[in-house]
Scaffold this motif. Structure first.
Motif, PDB file in Angstrom:
ATOM      1  N   SER A  71       0.825  -1.215   0.000  1.00  0.00           N
ATOM      2  CA  SER A  71       0.000   0.000   0.000  1.00  0.00           C
ATOM      3  C   SER A  71       0.849   1.250   0.000  1.00  0.00           C
ATOM      4  O   SER A  71       0.469   2.282  -0.556  1.00  0.00           O
ATOM      5  CB  SER A  71      -0.921  -0.001   1.224  1.00  0.00           C
ATOM      6  OG  SER A  71      -0.157   0.040   2.425  1.00  0.00           O
ATOM      7  N   ARG A  72       2.048   1.157   0.606  1.00  0.00           N
ATOM      8  CA  ARG A  72       2.933   2.316   0.664  1.00  0.00           C
ATOM      9  C   ARG A  72       3.526   2.643  -0.695  1.00  0.00           C
ATOM     10  O   ARG A  72       3.783   3.799  -1.018  1.00  0.00           O
ATOM     11  CB  ARG A  72       4.054   2.058   1.675  1.00  0.00           C
ATOM     12  CG  ARG A  72       4.912   3.270   1.971  1.00  0.00           C
ATOM     13  CD  ARG A  72       6.056   2.882   2.896  1.00  0.00           C
ATOM     14  NE  ARG A  72       5.588   2.193   4.090  1.00  0.00           N
ATOM     15  CZ  ARG A  72       6.399   1.635   4.980  1.00  0.00           C
ATOM     16  NH1 ARG A  72       7.712   1.648   4.775  1.00  0.00           N
ATOM     17  NH2 ARG A  72       5.903   1.028   6.040  1.00  0.00           N
ATOM     18  N   ALA A  88       2.133   1.627  -3.693  1.00  0.00           N
ATOM     19  CA  ALA A  88       1.143   1.635  -4.775  1.00  0.00           C
ATOM     20  C   ALA A  88       1.023   3.036  -5.356  1.00  0.00           C
ATOM     21  O   ALA A  88       0.936   4.032  -4.624  1.00  0.00           O
ATOM     22  CB  ALA A  88      -0.219   1.181  -4.247  1.00  0.00           C
TER      23      ALA A  88
END
Length: 432
Positions: free
Chosen positions: A418-419, A421
């Motif tokens: 998520s970091r 993306a």
């Protein structure tokens, strides 16, 4: 087994990373041969040549183990700023100097810093080899790791054979000749490393967007303040206990709690070495990517628990049944080692931020060093003192911690994904 020899030979001819990887693997083999010589002879050398009693010898080895713990993070931090190749050559030359000093240092006070620096250099060198492999092998690092372990075990076995010749002679001159053999291995290893090219990725890396604009310098956050990664490092310590079980637990349990003959003890190392050389590539092919490594962590706990169960029930029976049971335990702990050796490295790389990987891997390398210091104490002071129940408790604990490691690793992978993306661009399909 021709298929094993041909498969391993083919991989060594064209390892992931090409020519530089092939030279580095050869350098590792040379280094581990010398290390195998000294590992087999060191205790007897300090006892019979330097005249150390058991208390001072234990203190000397303990100080060396503590120094080794510091070697990994120091190497990782230095690799963020300097070339890995040059640092590795420096580690070989440092050990060359300290091992040479052993030929003239016989006072206990002089031996302490010499042994400490030797162990620090050895652990730092292993971390730098890991960084080199991570950069040259890329996504094929599991295959490279398997080749590295196969080559290293072959080197250790060759070194132990050389040491056996010197120990059979048993003179002071023969012992010092073994030290010179170790010194020579560092000279040759340094010369081989010098022939490699520095892999991309050392120092400050400047990343670029698709439009060619440069990003900021790499993330300088400290792994010591990264709680998610430090949880992995702490949990990885018990995930390395197979080393102490094989080297300390099995021999002592056989001698003090079974009727198996003492001649079975050397078979543990032989069985371990052969299986690692034969099976490591196949295990690495099964453990693909970080999720495969996390699955292997769970199997590690189950396999080590099975070994502990065998040890818990082996106290009865005759010599033959006890011998077979102890060899079965050695087989199981070796299978656990095969799983751990690939999964631990894969997770150390995958769970680290890509742009601060060197310092993170340096901290991750501490797990093995801490285990080597505390593992024997845990086995002798708690597990074997409690008898069969101690082995059952150890197996259950490692299995449980393996499940915790797996869940924590999955959360860490999701957080990293998520970091990194990409954010949706304004005007793109589905964007607002």
């Amino acid at each position: 087994m021709p298929w094993v020899r041909s498969g391993l030979t083919a991989r060594l001819r064209k390892p992931p990373g090409g020519r530089d990887a092939r030279i580095m693997l050869l350098a590792q083999c040379v280094d581990r041969t010398g290390t195998g010589v000294w590992a087999a002879a060191s205790v007897l050398y300090f006892t019979f040549v330097d005249g150390l009693d058991a208390r001072r010898l234990g203190l000397l080895l303990g100080v060396g183990a503590l120094a080794g713990i510091a070697g990994s993070p120091l190497a990782g931090r230095a690799a963020e700023r300097f070339a890995v190749r040059d640092l590795l050559i420096g580690c070989h030359l440092l050990r060359l100097a300290t091992m040479s000093l052993l030929l003239v240092a016989d006072d206990f006070a002089a031996l302490l810093p010499v042994v400490a620096l030797t162990c620090l250099g050895e652990r730092a060198a292993k971390t730098l080899e890991m960084l080199f492999a991570t950069r040259v092998a890329g996504d094929q690092r599991a295959t490279y790791q398997a080749l590295s372990r196969s080559v290293a075990n072959a080197g250790y076995a060759l070194g132990a054979g050389v040491a056996a010749l010197g120990l059979a002679i048993g003179t002071v001159t023969a012992y010092r000749a073994l030290i010179l053999a170790d010194v020579l291995s560092f000279v040759l290893a340094a010369a081989l490393v010098r022939r490699t090219r520095e892999p991309e990725g050392h120092g400050l890396i400047v990343a670029r967007h698709d439009d060619g604009a440069a990003n900021e310098p790499p993330d300088s956050s400290s792994p010591w303040r990264d709680r998610g990664y430090m949880l992995f490092v702490l949990l990885d310590i018990p995930m390395n206990l197979d080393d102490s079980v094989l080297a300390v637990g099995l021999p002592l349990w056989l001698v003090h709690h079974t009727d198996a003959p003492h001649s079975v003890v050397p078979a543990f190392l032989v069985l371990n070495t052969v299986l690692v050389v034969v099976l490591q590539l196949r295990v690495s092919a099964w453990i693909e990517g970080p999720r495969g490594a996390l699955a292997a962590v769970g199997w590690y706990g189950v396999t080590l628990a099975a070994c502990c169960l065998v040890l818990a029930v082996v106290t009865g029976g005759g010599s033959w049944s006890a011998s077979l049971a102890m060899l079965a335990a050695a087989l199981l702990v070796t299978l656990a080692e095969l799983l751990r050796s690939v999964s631990s490295w894969e997770l150390a790389v995958s769970l680290a931020p890509p742009r601060a990987r060197a310092s993170y891997l340096g901290v991750a390398g501490m797990s093995q060093s801490v285990q080597k210091s505390l593992g024997p104490l845990l086995l002798t002071g708690a597990v074997m003192t409690a008898g069969p129940a101690g082995w059952l408790a150890l197996g259950a604990a490692v299995t449980g911690l393996g499940l915790v490691q797996r869940r924590a690793g999955l959360r860490r992978l999701a957080a990293l994904a998520s970091r990194t993306a990409p954010e949706p661009r304004v005007g793109a399909v589905g964007g607002r």
